[in-house]
Design an enzyme around this catalytic site. Structure first.
Site, PDB file in Angstrom:
ATOM      1  N   THR A 135      38.753  49.382  34.107  1.00  0.00           N
ATOM      2  CA  THR A 135      40.177  49.377  34.503  1.00  0.00           C
ATOM      3  C   THR A 135      41.118  49.411  33.679  1.00  0.00           C
ATOM      4  O   THR A 135      41.063  49.250  32.452  1.00  0.00           O
ATOM      5  CB  THR A 135      40.150  47.864  35.361  1.00  0.00           C
ATOM      6  OG1 THR A 135      41.311  47.546  35.756  1.00  0.00           O
ATOM      7  CG2 THR A 135      39.460  46.905  34.354  1.00  0.00           C
ATOM      8  N   ASP A 136      42.324  49.572  33.978  1.00  0.00           N
ATOM      9  CA  ASP A 136      43.505  49.646  33.263  1.00  0.00           C
ATOM     10  C   ASP A 136      43.863  48.164  32.527  1.00  0.00           C
ATOM     11  O   ASP A 136      44.536  48.187  31.614  1.00  0.00           O
ATOM     12  CB  ASP A 136      44.838  50.355  33.835  1.00  0.00           C
ATOM     13  CG  ASP A 136      45.276  49.680  35.169  1.00  0.00           C
ATOM     14  OD1 ASP A 136      44.500  48.593  35.553  1.00  0.00           O
ATOM     15  OD2 ASP A 136      46.199  50.024  35.709  1.00  0.00           O
ATOM     16  N   GLU A 137      43.335  47.022  33.273  1.00  0.00           N
ATOM     17  CA  GLU A 137      43.859  45.866  32.920  1.00  0.00           C
ATOM     18  C   GLU A 137      43.260  45.566  31.682  1.00  0.00           C
ATOM     19  O   GLU A 137      43.720  44.502  30.745  1.00  0.00           O
ATOM     20  CB  GLU A 137      43.324  45.048  33.864  1.00  0.00           C
ATOM     21  CG  GLU A 137      43.837  45.189  35.189  1.00  0.00           C
ATOM     22  CD  GLU A 137      43.688  43.996  36.251  1.00  0.00           C
ATOM     23  OE1 GLU A 137      43.310  42.979  35.800  1.00  0.00           O
ATOM     24  OE2 GLU A 137      43.762  44.261  37.415  1.00  0.00           O
ATOM     25  N   TYR A 160      38.879  38.224  34.152  1.00  0.00           N
ATOM     26  CA  TYR A 160      38.557  39.499  34.594  1.00  0.00           C
ATOM     27  C   TYR A 160      38.491  40.676  33.734  1.00  0.00           C
ATOM     28  O   TYR A 160      37.454  41.360  33.199  1.00  0.00           O
ATOM     29  CB  TYR A 160      39.157  39.943  36.064  1.00  0.00           C
ATOM     30  CG  TYR A 160      39.010  41.169  36.526  1.00  0.00           C
ATOM     31  CD1 TYR A 160      37.728  41.841  36.872  1.00  0.00           C
ATOM     32  CD2 TYR A 160      40.164  42.093  36.245  1.00  0.00           C
ATOM     33  CE1 TYR A 160      37.418  43.089  37.262  1.00  0.00           C
ATOM     34  CE2 TYR A 160      39.869  43.506  36.648  1.00  0.00           C
ATOM     35  CZ  TYR A 160      38.737  43.849  37.022  1.00  0.00           C
ATOM     36  OH  TYR A 160      38.196  45.495  37.409  1.00  0.00           O
ATOM     37  N   LYS A 164      35.708  42.840  31.743  1.00  0.00           N
ATOM     38  CA  LYS A 164      35.519  44.555  31.761  1.00  0.00           C
ATOM     39  C   LYS A 164      35.841  44.851  30.233  1.00  0.00           C
ATOM     40  O   LYS A 164      35.182  45.747  29.932  1.00  0.00           O
ATOM     41  CB  LYS A 164      36.786  44.861  32.789  1.00  0.00           C
ATOM     42  CG  LYS A 164      36.430  44.523  34.138  1.00  0.00           C
ATOM     43  CD  LYS A 164      35.311  44.909  34.811  1.00  0.00           C
ATOM     44  CE  LYS A 164      35.145  46.621  34.841  1.00  0.00           C
ATOM     45  NZ  LYS A 164      33.977  47.244  35.385  1.00  0.00           N
TER      46      LYS A 164
HETATM   47  P1  NAD Z   1      34.290  45.450  44.812  1.00  0.00           P
HETATM   48  O1  NAD Z   1      34.561  43.946  44.463  1.00  0.00           O
HETATM   49  O2  NAD Z   1      34.875  45.946  46.078  1.00  0.00           O
HETATM   50  O3  NAD Z   1      32.673  45.948  44.808  1.00  0.00           O
HETATM   51  C1  NAD Z   1      31.696  45.492  43.836  1.00  0.00           C
HETATM   52  C2  NAD Z   1      30.393  45.695  44.157  1.00  0.00           C
HETATM   53  O4  NAD Z   1      29.727  45.221  43.100  1.00  0.00           O
HETATM   54  C3  NAD Z   1      30.128  44.925  45.603  1.00  0.00           C
HETATM   55  O5  NAD Z   1      29.387  45.982  46.310  1.00  0.00           O
HETATM   56  C4  NAD Z   1      29.253  43.971  45.161  1.00  0.00           C
HETATM   57  O6  NAD Z   1      28.067  43.597  45.857  1.00  0.00           O
HETATM   58  C5  NAD Z   1      28.457  44.732  44.036  1.00  0.00           C
HETATM   59  N1  NAD Z   1      28.238  43.536  42.776  1.00  0.00           N
HETATM   60  C6  NAD Z   1      28.583  42.333  42.315  1.00  0.00           C
HETATM   61  N2  NAD Z   1      27.647  41.804  41.456  1.00  0.00           N
HETATM   62  C7  NAD Z   1      26.768  42.437  41.536  1.00  0.00           C
HETATM   63  C8  NAD Z   1      25.559  42.365  40.752  1.00  0.00           C
HETATM   64  N3  NAD Z   1      25.243  41.173  39.933  1.00  0.00           N
HETATM   65  N4  NAD Z   1      24.528  42.990  40.943  1.00  0.00           N
HETATM   66  C9  NAD Z   1      24.778  44.254  41.732  1.00  0.00           C
HETATM   67  N5  NAD Z   1      25.647  44.373  42.449  1.00  0.00           N
HETATM   68  C10 NAD Z   1      26.847  43.557  42.288  1.00  0.00           C
HETATM   69  O7  NAD Z   1      35.055  46.135  43.573  1.00  0.00           O
HETATM   70  P2  NAD Z   1      35.704  47.681  43.202  1.00  0.00           P
HETATM   71  O8  NAD Z   1      37.051  47.264  43.816  1.00  0.00           O
HETATM   72  O9  NAD Z   1      35.003  48.683  44.240  1.00  0.00           O
HETATM   73  O10 NAD Z   1      35.610  48.220  41.915  1.00  0.00           O
HETATM   74  C11 NAD Z   1      34.310  48.777  41.523  1.00  0.00           C
HETATM   75  C12 NAD Z   1      34.347  48.809  39.992  1.00  0.00           C
HETATM   76  O11 NAD Z   1      35.906  49.805  39.861  1.00  0.00           O
HETATM   77  C13 NAD Z   1      34.523  47.609  39.213  1.00  0.00           C
HETATM   78  O12 NAD Z   1      33.688  47.833  38.043  1.00  0.00           O
HETATM   79  C14 NAD Z   1      35.878  47.427  38.876  1.00  0.00           C
HETATM   80  O13 NAD Z   1      36.291  46.686  37.681  1.00  0.00           O
HETATM   81  C15 NAD Z   1      36.540  48.779  38.706  1.00  0.00           C
HETATM   82  N6  NAD Z   1      38.052  49.107  39.075  1.00  0.00           N
HETATM   83  C16 NAD Z   1      38.242  48.779  40.082  1.00  0.00           C
HETATM   84  C17 NAD Z   1      39.737  48.721  40.540  1.00  0.00           C
HETATM   85  C18 NAD Z   1      40.532  48.415  41.914  1.00  0.00           C
HETATM   86  O14 NAD Z   1      41.642  48.642  42.041  1.00  0.00           O
HETATM   87  N7  NAD Z   1      39.705  48.109  42.894  1.00  0.00           N
HETATM   88  C19 NAD Z   1      40.569  49.563  39.910  1.00  0.00           C
HETATM   89  C20 NAD Z   1      40.061  50.117  38.435  1.00  0.00           C
HETATM   90  C21 NAD Z   1      38.668  49.794  38.037  1.00  0.00           C
HETATM   91  O1  TDX Z   2      48.222  37.160  47.712  1.00  0.00           O
HETATM   92  C1  TDX Z   2      48.390  37.972  46.828  1.00  0.00           C
HETATM   93  N1  TDX Z   2      49.726  38.006  46.504  1.00  0.00           N
HETATM   94  C2  TDX Z   2      50.410  38.711  45.392  1.00  0.00           C
HETATM   95  O2  TDX Z   2      51.669  38.945  45.125  1.00  0.00           O
HETATM   96  C3  TDX Z   2      47.567  38.817  46.081  1.00  0.00           C
HETATM   97  C4  TDX Z   2      45.991  39.017  46.303  1.00  0.00           C
HETATM   98  C5  TDX Z   2      48.135  39.603  44.916  1.00  0.00           C
HETATM   99  N2  TDX Z   2      49.259  39.449  44.623  1.00  0.00           N
HETATM  100  C6  TDX Z   2      49.835  40.251  43.567  1.00  0.00           C
HETATM  101  C7  TDX Z   2      49.162  40.350  42.140  1.00  0.00           C
HETATM  102  C8  TDX Z   2      49.227  41.619  41.592  1.00  0.00           C
HETATM  103  O3  TDX Z   2      50.493  41.846  40.922  1.00  0.00           O
HETATM  104  O4  TDX Z   2      49.813  41.732  43.936  1.00  0.00           O
HETATM  105  C9  TDX Z   2      49.305  42.450  42.836  1.00  0.00           C
HETATM  106  C10 TDX Z   2      48.043  43.129  43.107  1.00  0.00           C
HETATM  107  O5  TDX Z   2      47.098  42.079  43.234  1.00  0.00           O
HETATM  108  P1  TDX Z   2      45.478  42.503  43.446  1.00  0.00           P
HETATM  109  O6  TDX Z   2      45.364  43.265  44.612  1.00  0.00           O
HETATM  110  O7  TDX Z   2      44.980  41.170  43.521  1.00  0.00           O
HETATM  111  O8  TDX Z   2      44.937  43.538  42.317  1.00  0.00           O
HETATM  112  P2  TDX Z   2      45.364  43.187  40.654  1.00  0.00           P
HETATM  113  O9  TDX Z   2      45.197  41.786  40.231  1.00  0.00           O
HETATM  114  O10 TDX Z   2      46.428  44.175  40.249  1.00  0.00           O
HETATM  115  O11 TDX Z   2      43.995  44.041  40.142  1.00  0.00           O
HETATM  116  C11 TDX Z   2      43.420  45.295  40.811  1.00  0.00           C
HETATM  117  O12 TDX Z   2      43.558  46.495  40.023  1.00  0.00           O
HETATM  118  C12 TDX Z   2      42.763  46.615  38.933  1.00  0.00           C
HETATM  119  C13 TDX Z   2      41.989  45.152  41.068  1.00  0.00           C
HETATM  120  O13 TDX Z   2      41.645  43.983  41.768  1.00  0.00           O
HETATM  121  C14 TDX Z   2      41.137  45.020  39.941  1.00  0.00           C
HETATM  122  O14 TDX Z   2      39.584  45.108  40.418  1.00  0.00           O
HETATM  123  C15 TDX Z   2      41.451  46.508  39.361  1.00  0.00           C
HETATM  124  O15 TDX Z   2      40.648  46.526  37.684  1.00  0.00           O
END
Ligand code: NAD
Ligand code: TDX
Length: 354
Positions: A135-137, A160, A164
């Site tokens: 992630t970019d975080e 988190y 990561k």
């Molecule tokens: P998500 O939470 O939707 O899915 C995570 C998956 O991992 C789920 O299916 C869960 O069952 C599985 N999992 C969790 N713990 C586990 C374990 N111990 N063993 C096996 N499986 C397990 O997450 P996502 O949003 O799809 O993110 C996927 C990846 O991409 C993550 O590594 C996250 O850090 C990264 N990422 C997410 C975003 C975003 O915006 N969602 C952005 C950049 C990077």
């Molecule tokens: O109820 C809410 N109210 C609110 O203001 C929630 C859930 C979020 N927010 C704000 C927090 C953030 O500034 O919205 C923005 C986006 O929040 P999230 O959807 O929780 O995402 P963020 O915290 O930015 O992280 C996401 O992007 C990077 C993903 O959850 C991560 O897995 C990924 O790595």
């Protein structure tokens, strides 16, 4: 069916991004066997991959990435050539509630995957690849200026993002010390179908549907850089096939929004789609206590990916948002399914039952 050229083990394939990666690989590469490994936590749902479940080149295995023996057996049974590692705990708010789970899954889980891949592949690393999805975080929080590039120093600030960041370091360590062929990518905020409704967009779409308050953290001025999830899956495909071992690629859409501006756009679109009076959804906006340690701005510079591998996002944000809202409105059963049971307890704890 064509002969299998290689086996790709995708971890977290039942989660949000993972299901799009799995679907793309299963459909576009009949010559690959795709094994989806997932522990099916609250965030993992087999319905997300139901449309490929019967494909001849697809298998699902339920396993926990922190369970060394279970992961060893998966490698023994399937002999994967490639791992695309997405499984993680992914929600920042949950990492504030339960940081140790994030340390366990994201650090120990990644180390376990790396160690088993190393054991299985060390006799001959050729043709093998461990692809870590991050992630970019990990880069921390930006002010009003500048972008994250691949060598921006790490500065994670939530449990988190720290877990990561640590997992990225572990991947590079296994690459450097043991010669494991690794590649990494760091992506900005994804949105699109099948995202668990704890994250901003699906949560707000669901709340608007039910005329429930929209909890905006702080002043709503934090900035995120949004990318449609299928564009992320396509970037992963490009990096898998054309990326260089040892490299890191940043993925992002150059699509920054302040939360409050994004929310107003969403409200306007949803009023129209739901045939409600203009302003109905915006009236649900409720400012709530800010997230602890809330990062102000993320923004990715994806020039390397564009120049070296030719990737650019395919969808304009307005188009992606429109498709996304339609998907959630057309898939109410999915939303009802994932918001039943434990979801309500989570919601009440986080938002006081509003
Ligand atoms: P998500 O939470 O939707 O899915 C995570 C998956 O991992 C789920 O299916 C869960 O069952 C599985 N999992 C969790 N713990 C586990 C374990 N111990 N063993 C096996 N499986 C397990 O997450 P996502 O949003 O799809 O993110 C996927 C990846 O991409 C993550 O590594 C996250 O850090 C990264 N990422 C997410 C975003 C975003 O915006 N969602 C952005 C950049 C990077
Ligand atoms: O109820 C809410 N109210 C609110 O203001 C929630 C859930 C979020 N927010 C704000 C927090 C953030 O500034 O919205 C923005 C986006 O929040 P999230 O959807 O929780 O995402 P963020 O915290 O930015 O992280 C996401 O992007 C990077 C993903 O959850 C991560 O897995 C990924 O790595």
């Amino acid at each position: 069916m064509s002969a299998i050229e290689k086996t790709i083990l995708v971890t977290g394939g039942a989660g949000f991004i993972g299901n799009h990666v799995v679907r793309r690989l299963v459909r576009n590469y009949p010559q690959y066997k795709v094994v989806n490994l997932d522990a099916l936590t609250y965030a993992g749902n087999l319905e997300n991959v139901a449309d490929v479940a019967d494909a001849g080149n697809y298998s699902f295995v339920k396993a926990d990435i922190t369970d060394l023996e279970a992961i060893r057996s998966v490698f023994a049974v399937y002999s994967p050539d490639v791992v695309i590692h997405l499984a993680a705990e992914s929600h920042v708010d949950r990492s504030i509630e339960d940081p140790l789970l994030f340390v366990k899954t994201n650090l120990l889980g990644t180390a376990t995957m790396l160690q088993v891949a190393k054991e299985a592949w060390q006799a001959d690393f050729s043709g093998k690849l461990f692809y870590h999805v991050s992630t970019d975080e990990v880069y921390g929080s930006l002010g009003t200026e500048g972008f994250f590039v691949e060598d921006t120093p790490y500065d994670p600030r939530s449990p988190y993002s720290a877990s990561k960041a640590g997992s990225d370091h572990l991947v590079r360590a296994w690459g450097h010390t043991f010669g494991l062929p690794v590649v990494l990518s760091n992506c900005s905020n994804n949105y699109g179908p099948y995202q668990f409704p704890e994250k901003l967009l699906p949560l707000f779409i669901n709340n608007i549907r039910h005329l429930k308050p929209l909890p905006v953290y702080g002043k709503g001025i934090n900035v995120r850089d949004w990318l449609y999830v299928e564009d992320h899956a396509r970037a992963i495909d490009d990096i898998l096939h054309k990326g260089s071992v040892g490299e890191t690629y940043n993925i992002g859409g150059h699509n920054e929004y302040r939360n409050i501006d994004l929310i107003h756009l969403l409200c306007k679109l949803m009023d129209k789609k739901l045939d409600r009076r203009e302003g109905t959804s915006a009236n649900l906006i409720t400012y709530v206590t800010d997230r602890a340690g809330h990062d102000m701005r993320y923004a990715i510079d994806a020039t390397k990916l564009k120049e070296e591998l030719g990737w650019t996002p395919s969808l304009k944000f307005e188009e992606g948002l429109d498709k996304t809202i339609d998907w959630y409105l057309d898939n109410e059963d999915w939303l009802e399914g994932v918001t039943s049971g434990a979801y309500q307890a989570y919601y009440d704890k986080m938002y006081g039952g509003n």
